[in-house]
Design an enzyme around this catalytic site. Structure first.
Site, PDB file in Angstrom:
ATOM      1  N   LYS A 148      15.433   4.587 -10.151  1.00  0.00           N
ATOM      2  CA  LYS A 148      14.245   4.775  -9.312  1.00  0.00           C
ATOM      3  C   LYS A 148      14.234   3.733  -8.194  1.00  0.00           C
ATOM      4  CE  LYS A 148       9.260   4.531  -8.807  1.00  0.00           C
ATOM      5  NZ  LYS A 148       7.898   4.521  -9.303  1.00  0.00           N
ATOM      6  N   PHE A 200       5.308   5.629 -12.956  1.00  0.00           N
ATOM      7  CA  PHE A 200       3.849   5.669 -13.109  1.00  0.00           C
ATOM      8  C   PHE A 200       3.278   6.627 -12.066  1.00  0.00           C
ATOM      9  CE2 PHE A 200       2.234   3.094  -9.503  1.00  0.00           C
ATOM     10  CZ  PHE A 200       3.420   2.552  -9.031  1.00  0.00           C
ATOM     11  N   TYR A 243       2.270   9.279  -9.695  1.00  0.00           N
ATOM     12  CA  TYR A 243       2.684  10.645  -9.389  1.00  0.00           C
ATOM     13  C   TYR A 243       4.172  10.902  -9.687  1.00  0.00           C
ATOM     14  CZ  TYR A 243      -1.804  10.701  -6.924  1.00  0.00           C
ATOM     15  OH  TYR A 243      -3.147  10.636  -6.614  1.00  0.00           O
ATOM     16  N   ASP A 292       0.868  -1.176   0.000  1.00  0.00           N
ATOM     17  CA  ASP A 292       0.000   0.000   0.000  1.00  0.00           C
ATOM     18  C   ASP A 292       0.900   1.219   0.000  1.00  0.00           C
ATOM     19  OD1 ASP A 292      -2.935   0.525   0.013  1.00  0.00           O
ATOM     20  OD2 ASP A 292      -2.300   1.969   1.521  1.00  0.00           O
TER      21      ASP A 292
HETATM   22  P1  ITT Z   1      -3.476  -2.476  -5.256  1.00  0.00           P
HETATM   23  O1  ITT Z   1      -4.187  -1.964  -4.043  1.00  0.00           O
HETATM   24  O2  ITT Z   1      -4.254  -3.463  -6.043  1.00  0.00           O
HETATM   25  O3  ITT Z   1      -2.090  -2.963  -4.955  1.00  0.00           O
HETATM   26  P2  ITT Z   1      -3.664   0.335  -6.082  1.00  0.00           P
HETATM   27  O4  ITT Z   1      -3.281   1.041  -7.339  1.00  0.00           O
HETATM   28  O5  ITT Z   1      -5.069   0.452  -5.585  1.00  0.00           O
HETATM   29  O6  ITT Z   1      -3.248  -1.220  -6.257  1.00  0.00           O
HETATM   30  P3  ITT Z   1      -2.775   1.736  -3.667  1.00  0.00           P
HETATM   31  O7  ITT Z   1      -4.110   1.629  -3.044  1.00  0.00           O
HETATM   32  O8  ITT Z   1      -1.577   1.384  -2.852  1.00  0.00           O
HETATM   33  O9  ITT Z   1      -2.653   0.785  -4.968  1.00  0.00           O
HETATM   34  O10 ITT Z   1      -2.589   3.207  -4.252  1.00  0.00           O
HETATM   35  C1  ITT Z   1      -1.358   3.696  -4.609  1.00  0.00           C
HETATM   36  C2  ITT Z   1      -1.503   5.100  -5.197  1.00  0.00           C
HETATM   37  O11 ITT Z   1      -0.239   5.761  -5.104  1.00  0.00           O
HETATM   38  C3  ITT Z   1      -1.866   5.095  -6.661  1.00  0.00           C
HETATM   39  O12 ITT Z   1      -2.582   6.282  -6.968  1.00  0.00           O
HETATM   40  C4  ITT Z   1      -0.506   5.117  -7.351  1.00  0.00           C
HETATM   41  O13 ITT Z   1      -0.565   5.709  -8.622  1.00  0.00           O
HETATM   42  C5  ITT Z   1       0.323   5.931  -6.380  1.00  0.00           C
HETATM   43  N1  ITT Z   1       1.697   5.398  -6.340  1.00  0.00           N
HETATM   44  C6  ITT Z   1       2.105   4.295  -5.642  1.00  0.00           C
HETATM   45  N2  ITT Z   1       3.383   4.057  -5.866  1.00  0.00           N
HETATM   46  C7  ITT Z   1       3.811   4.995  -6.720  1.00  0.00           C
HETATM   47  C8  ITT Z   1       5.040   5.240  -7.332  1.00  0.00           C
HETATM   48  O14 ITT Z   1       6.081   4.452  -7.153  1.00  0.00           O
HETATM   49  N3  ITT Z   1       5.125   6.291  -8.149  1.00  0.00           N
HETATM   50  C9  ITT Z   1       4.071   7.094  -8.360  1.00  0.00           C
HETATM   51  N4  ITT Z   1       2.861   6.914  -7.845  1.00  0.00           N
HETATM   52  C10 ITT Z   1       2.725   5.866  -7.020  1.00  0.00           C
END
Ligand code: ITT
Length: 281
Positions: free
Chosen positions: A185, A163, A165, A80
């Site tokens: 990264k 991806f 942000y 998460d």
């Molecule tokens: P799962 O819960 O199925 O794993 P999800 O996309 O719903 O997938 P999250 O609830 O953890 O995942 O939300 C993560 C958010 O943070 C999502 O908007 C991503 O685009 C952003 N995010 C996470 N890691 C990132 C990264 O390495 N670089 C940029 N944005 C990231």
């Protein structure tokens, strides 16, 4: 070879986790997806904490694996993550995914740039946070790994990599994460920090991979990263998850670092925990 089921529906995360493991020489660990096992589940992320949501995802898949009697899974791994902006009191944080979904055209970067349009350079600090949970379908062991990557929010997007942000997250005054190669990264990112420790734990039972910590330190010294990230690790057991006798994690006796309890990791009876701040190592 240990097999890990990645409890995520986010293809970017899965790809990054594979790359991070490969870079760390983790080819002797097998990552499988729910789809590959014919499993499908999208649990509601109802917690206000990364750890809470990571735990919900991991536990839901552990329950499914056991219910469907899927064999050969040593660990379920969930992630998460989110972006925290100080000028927004930490928002969107744990709600980064819904923030992105609710933004016009699903463009979370544009929405954040707009929200921060009047915030001056010096006040645009923030961080990416990633909490990875490993849960054992066999004995209920639960391990949590948190990686934090500090930076600032740009006025405009730059870069094609990564991806979410990444195009608006500056890790130094001139580069966003999206302008880094994926290798660079992963060396500094919240997910890289957390996943490396998770891999170390799966392979050796030890939570901190010191060789990796040294590698990150040299990247900091080379100027790639201005402020190094922080990584925390906690290990506990969830007796309710899988009934069975207690099995304390082997590494606890080997803790070498000061033990603290960041609030993000609260809520489970931790057997041991280690926090390493890379800057000090
Ligand atoms: P799962 O819960 O199925 O794993 P999800 O996309 O719903 O997938 P999250 O609830 O953890 O995942 O939300 C993560 C958010 O943070 C999502 O908007 C991503 O685009 C952003 N995010 C996470 N890691 C990132 C990264 O390495 N670089 C940029 N944005 C990231």
């Amino acid at each position: 070879m240990p097999t890990i089921l990645v409890a995520s529906n986010n293809a970017h995360k899965l790809q990054e986790l594979r790359e991070i493991f490969d870079l760390a020489g983790g080819r002797n660990v097998r990552l499988v997806t729910p789809r590959e096992l014919g499993l499908s589940l999208e649990p509601d992320e109802t917690s206000d904490a990364y750890f809470g949501n990571a735990r919900i995802k991991a536990e839901a898949f552990v329950a499914l694996v056991n219910q469907k009697q899927v064999t050969g899974i040593d660990w379920v791994m969930s992630d998460d993550s989110g972006i925290e902006v100080d000028a927004l009191d930490g928002r969107p944080g744990v709600h980064s995914a819904p923030y992105q979904k609710a933004a016009p055209n699903g463009d979370g970067c544009a929405a954040l740039i707009a929200e921060l349009k009047d915030v001056p350079t010096g006040k645009r600090t923030g961080r990416f946070v990633c909490v990875i949970v490993l849960a054992s379908p066999r004995d209920g062991t639960l391990a949590v790994f948190e990686g934090v990557c500090p930076g600032t929010i740009a006025f405009a997007r730059a870069g094609q990599g990564g991806f979410g942000y990444d195009p608006i997250f500056l890790i130094n005054p001139t580069q966003t994460i999206a302008e880094l190669s994926s290798t660079d990264k992963h060396a500094i990112s919240h997910r890289g920090l957390a996943a490396r420790q998770a891999l170390s734990f799966v392979r050796t039972g030890e939570p901190l991979d010191m060789a990796y910590v040294q590698k990150v330190k040299s990247r900091v010294e080379a100027g790639l990263l201005k402020t190094p990230g922080v990584v925390s690790v906690g290990i506990g057991r969830l007796p309710a998850l899988v009934p069975g006798g207690p099995r304390p994690p082997a590494f606890v006796a080997g803790l070498k670092h000061p033990v603290t309890l960041p609030t993000a990791l609260g809520g489970i009876p931790l057997i041991g925990q280690v926090t390493g701040e890379l800057r000090r190592l």
